[in-house]
Design an enzyme around this catalytic site. Structure first.
Site, short mmCIF file in Angstrom:
data_model
loop_
_atom_site.label_atom_id
_atom_site.label_comp_id
_atom_site.label_asym_id
_atom_site.label_seq_id
_atom_site.Cartn_x
_atom_site.Cartn_y
_atom_site.Cartn_z
N LYS A 195 -6.38 -1.75 9.94
CA LYS A 195 -7.63 -2.04 10.69
C LYS A 195 -7.37 -2.82 11.96
O LYS A 195 -8.08 -2.66 12.95
CB LYS A 195 -8.65 -2.77 9.84
CG LYS A 195 -8.29 -4.20 9.48
CD LYS A 195 -7.83 -4.30 8.08
CE LYS A 195 -6.71 -5.27 7.89
NZ LYS A 195 -6.33 -5.39 6.49
N GLU A 208 -2.96 -10.46 3.72
CA GLU A 208 -2.13 -9.88 4.78
C GLU A 208 -0.79 -10.63 4.79
O GLU A 208 -0.66 -11.70 4.20
CB GLU A 208 -2.81 -10.10 6.14
CG GLU A 208 -4.17 -9.44 6.27
CD GLU A 208 -4.09 -7.93 6.11
OE1 GLU A 208 -3.41 -7.28 6.90
OE2 GLU A 208 -4.71 -7.40 5.17
N VAL A 234 0.83 -1.22 0.00
CA VAL A 234 0.00 0.00 0.00
C VAL A 234 0.86 1.26 0.00
O VAL A 234 0.59 2.21 -0.75
CB VAL A 234 -0.98 -0.01 1.21
CG1 VAL A 234 -1.85 1.23 1.19
CG2 VAL A 234 -1.85 -1.26 1.18
N GLU A 259 -10.09 5.70 6.18
CA GLU A 259 -10.97 5.17 5.12
C GLU A 259 -10.45 3.84 4.55
O GLU A 259 -11.23 2.92 4.27
CB GLU A 259 -11.06 6.21 3.98
CG GLU A 259 -11.96 5.81 2.85
CD GLU A 259 -13.42 5.68 3.27
OE1 GLU A 259 -14.05 6.69 3.54
OE2 GLU A 259 -13.92 4.54 3.35
N LYS A 275 -12.72 -5.52 10.58
CA LYS A 275 -13.39 -4.48 9.79
C LYS A 275 -14.83 -4.31 10.25
O LYS A 275 -15.35 -3.19 10.31
CB LYS A 275 -13.32 -4.84 8.30
CG LYS A 275 -11.91 -4.79 7.74
CD LYS A 275 -11.81 -5.48 6.40
CE LYS A 275 -10.40 -5.37 5.80
NZ LYS A 275 -10.19 -6.26 4.66
N ILE A 286 -13.38 1.12 -1.50
CA ILE A 286 -14.79 1.56 -1.36
C ILE A 286 -14.86 2.63 -0.26
O ILE A 286 -14.41 2.39 0.86
CB ILE A 286 -15.71 0.39 -0.95
CG1 ILE A 286 -15.57 -0.78 -1.92
CG2 ILE A 286 -17.17 0.86 -0.87
CD1 ILE A 286 -16.36 -2.02 -1.52
N VAL A 341 -11.09 -0.23 5.93
CA VAL A 341 -12.23 -1.13 5.67
C VAL A 341 -12.57 -1.10 4.18
O VAL A 341 -12.82 -0.03 3.61
CB VAL A 341 -13.47 -0.72 6.49
CG1 VAL A 341 -14.64 -1.65 6.20
CG2 VAL A 341 -13.16 -0.70 7.98
N ALA A 354 -6.65 19.05 -4.09
CA ALA A 354 -6.34 19.52 -2.73
C ALA A 354 -6.20 21.05 -2.67
O ALA A 354 -6.14 21.62 -1.58
CB ALA A 354 -5.04 18.88 -2.24
N ASP A 374 -9.73 -10.92 9.82
CA ASP A 374 -9.64 -9.63 9.12
C ASP A 374 -11.05 -9.05 8.92
O ASP A 374 -11.28 -7.86 9.17
CB ASP A 374 -8.94 -9.87 7.76
CG ASP A 374 -8.87 -8.62 6.91
OD1 ASP A 374 -7.92 -7.84 7.09
OD2 ASP A 374 -9.75 -8.42 6.06
#
Ligand code: HSE
Length: 432
Positions: free
Chosen positions: A105, A190, A14, A129, A205, A136, A132, A33, A201
């Site tokens: 999470k 993970e 990520v 955000e 969430k 989305i 979870v 922004a 997991d």
């Protein structure tokens, strides 16, 4: 145009996606922004590890202090998994005066109250955000866009890895082990995929969603859960024969003022929106008293979908929106919980049952008798003829009408003691 300096801690799947968006799509982000976001520093644990992104020299270091002691860095994306050192780093960042964005999470589900209290004390914010359902925007939708509603239920597919594995097995005949390996290779799983496939997991969430949507203070460990790791693949086939598809479903639902919470492989009616969610996609079906049912779907795992949510949070934090939401919602505050979790034994539903039984007289009658004693009514029965090599053992599938988890548990315990049983009973919830 004004410049704002941001930083990242952790350059795994990520973190790399977030760095890529910030570095390669600076113009687009500046437009959204209203200022230029400058990636000032990336802190990692292991400098020698090969990375999938080439960053300007000097940007990468193993020294978190280069972030905490730089007063010009105001927002930090904490993209380290697990509980420690993630928790200590989050506290150090808040103490250092940074607003934090995270996708972790497990960290929020375990230490939410401590971390949110510290952020409040220090006048900082935490945005999450990406924690979870990956890409989305469910946190923003539940906490802001649906805030006129009393949420009544959430039925969700929250683990991309499990959904990917189920789809690979069902659609392509892939073996379970190969599907897990592929999910790891694609960056869905993970670091330890056990958390994905055993339902943990999804439970973490669900605990976050239950807090946001219902004001529940639940420890994710207390959420009854079962993963896909114990699933017998024969049940995927039998479910289809009955007109269903098995999904790892996370449920939070109000019932007479209490909150039903559970994660389990569930037979979902073929053709219903949740049954058609395939691959690493997640989906969340929310019912609110004013809005009715709303359905969200999108990639719930993987580098760029998750990075999309993290960067949106960075933008929200930089422009000041996160701080307002954070102050207003008082998340994980010491206030008394609005709702308590219902004892799992009292949670209602209908069930798919599969028994491996000796092919002999009165088996069905005896099983029906035990179910009847628990007031469980049978909706349909399928029995296949014994196959060659099955040594007279046949599968017997029963769909029940509505009952409770407690009654079903008692019935199964009694059935498992019957002499003609040739293997452990399987039971799964059904969602029509
Ligand atoms: N391992 C997670 C999943 C990634 O498969 O859904 C997103 O939290």
């Amino acid at each position: 145009m004004q410049n704002t300096k941001v930083a990242i801690v952790g350059l795994g799947t990520v973190g790399t996606g977030v760095a890529r968006l910030l570095v390669e799509h600076g113009d687009r982000i500046a437009r959204h922004a209203g200022r230029k976001l400058v990636l000032e520093h990336v802190a990692v644990n292991d400098l020698k590890k090969p990375r999938d992104i080439k960053l300007p020299s000097g940007m990468l270091s193993a020294d978190i202090k280069r972030i905490t002691s730089d007063p010009e860095i105001s927002v930090v994306a904490l993209l380290v998994g697990g509980l420690e050192p993630a928790r200590s780093i989050m506290l150090a960042l808040l103490d250092g005066g940074k607003d934090v964005v995270t996708a972790n999470k497990a960290l929020l589900a375990a230490h939410g109250p401590e971390l949110f209290d510290r952020a409040r004390e220090l006048g900082r914010s935490i945005a999450f955000e990406a924690s979870v359902a990956g890409g989305i925007p469910i946190i923003a939708n539940i906490s802001q866009c649906l805030s006129a509603n009393e949420i009544q239920s959430i039925h969700a597919i929250l683990n991309g890895t499990s959904n990917y594995i189920l789809t690979q097995i069902e659609a392509h005949g892939t073996s379970y082990a190969d599907a897990v390996r592929a999910a790891q290779g694609l960056g869905y799983a993970e670091a330890d995929p056990t958390m994905d496939v055993d339902g943990s997991d999804a439970a973490q969430k669900l605990a976050i969603l239950a807090h946001l949507a219902f004001g529940a203070r639940v420890d994710w460990n207390d959420i009854p859960r079962q993963g896909i790791d114990t699933l017998d693949l024969a049940d995927l086939r039998y479910a289809k024969e009955l007109g269903y598809r098995i999904k790892l479903l996370a449920v939070a639902q109000l019932a007479d003022g209490e909150l039903e919470l559970h994660v389990s492989p569930t037979l979902v009616k073929l053709g219903s929106p949740l049954a058609e969610v395939r691959g690493a996609y997640n989906a969340i079906s929310v019912v609110g008293d004013a809005v009715g049912r709303v359905f969200f779907s999108g990639l719930g795992a993987g580098q760029m979908p998750t990075a999309s949510a993290v960067v949106a949070d960075i933008i929200d934090t930089v422009v000041g929106r996160s701080a307002i939401t954070f102050r207003t919602l008082e998340l994980w505050s010491k206030h008394i919980a609005r709702v308590t979790a219902r004892d799992y034994g009292r949670v209602a539903g209908r069930y798919y049952l599969r028994f491996s039984v000796a092919d002999q007289p009165s088996v069905l009658a005896e099983i029906a008798g035990v179910l009847g004693k628990q007031n469980i009514s049978i909706a349909s029965v399928i029995q296949h003829e014994a196959e060659e090599g099955s040594q007279g053992v046949v599968p017997l599938m029963i769909m029940t009408h509505n009952t409770t988890e407690g009654a079903m548990g008692r019935a199964i315990e009694a059935i498992d003691r019957l002499a003609f049983m040739r293997g452990p009973s399987i039971r799964m919830r059904v969602r029509d």
